[in-house]
Every structure is written in C-alpha cells, then in structure tokens.
Design a protein around this motif. Sequence first.
Motif, short mmCIF file in Angstrom:
data_model
loop_
_atom_site.label_atom_id
_atom_site.label_comp_id
_atom_site.label_asym_id
_atom_site.label_seq_id
_atom_site.Cartn_x
_atom_site.Cartn_y
_atom_site.Cartn_z
N HIS A 112 1.85 3.21 3.45
CA HIS A 112 1.98 3.46 2.00
C HIS A 112 3.37 3.00 1.59
N ALA A 113 3.47 2.29 0.52
CA ALA A 113 4.77 1.86 -0.01
C ALA A 113 5.61 1.22 1.09
N PHE A 114 4.99 0.35 1.89
CA PHE A 114 5.64 -0.49 2.90
C PHE A 114 6.08 0.25 4.17
N SER A 115 5.69 1.51 4.35
CA SER A 115 6.12 2.26 5.53
C SER A 115 5.19 3.45 5.77
N MET A 116 5.70 4.45 6.51
CA MET A 116 4.95 5.68 6.70
C MET A 116 4.83 6.41 5.37
#
Length: 167
Positions: A56-60
Amino acid sequence: MRALVVYESLWGNTKQVARAVADRLGGVGTVDIVDSDAAPTTVDGYDLLVVGGPTHAFSMTRAATRAEAVKSHSAPHAPARGIREWLNELTRPAAAIPAVTFDTRVDKPRMPGSAAKAARHELRSLGFETVVKQETFRVHGYEGPLLEAELERASAWAGEAIAALGL
C-alpha cells in the motif's frame, strides 16, 4: 525444520499466497501460519520465518492505508496490527535464522515500491538472514483475485527458498 509464516491480508489474496507457501514448506517440516494480529513477537525455536503483506502506498501498510482500503475500496477486513507494526514489536532472535518475504500488489497499473522489500530490510536490521530475494504476487485491482497461476508460483517460490537455504 520448523517454520513460522506471518501474513497480513485485507481481501484474502495475501492469505491465499501465505497458505500456498505454508503448504509447500509443510512438505519438509512443521509450519505455523498466523495473521499479523495473532503473530507472536518472538520467533525463538523456529528455523525459518516467512513474512507477507500487501503493498500500500509503495510499502507496507499503515493504519491509515488499511482504513482507507476499507472505506474507499470495501476491503472486508483491516488488521489492527499489520506486518509493519508487528515487525516493530518483534524481538531480535537469540540466533540468526533465515527470513523470506513476499507481497501482493496490484498488477495494473504497475506501481513502484514493495512491502516485501521493506519487510526484508526490517528483518535484516533485526539480525535475520535475508539471503533469498523477496517476491511479489500480482492481483487484479485492489480486491483481486490473484492473477492466474500465482498460487502455483508461490508454491514454487517456497520450494526455491527451501533449496537456496539448504533446509
């Protein structure tokens, strides 16, 4: 071999991948599979740790991105504690054990970033051996389902991890 598979899943896609990985690992030992809400904060006694979550949103995920998934995308479940928070609570193992990570991610549009890569970095900083490269499994849209053959690919990846680690 005794393995622990910890996953975070909102729509169930990551859970399916975690189960496919656990099933393959079960062929060479005992496997405990738990979601991030129920995961223990110590992994002593395990020979392998597997961690998986959605990107999510480029990461965890974060609490805010999980809440947004429920609000805007009708996710049926939002863990109270995602893998990001669980990793923050995880104690350093008494002895270095191998850890592998995976994530699930929207297939199109292709977006940068990876929950698995971020989790692998966190595990390395906690003293885990992270020699096996993280893996991504693709889903259609936010809610899925997984792309065709992703569960088979997850099983194969688990087998490759076992071989690479000599377990």
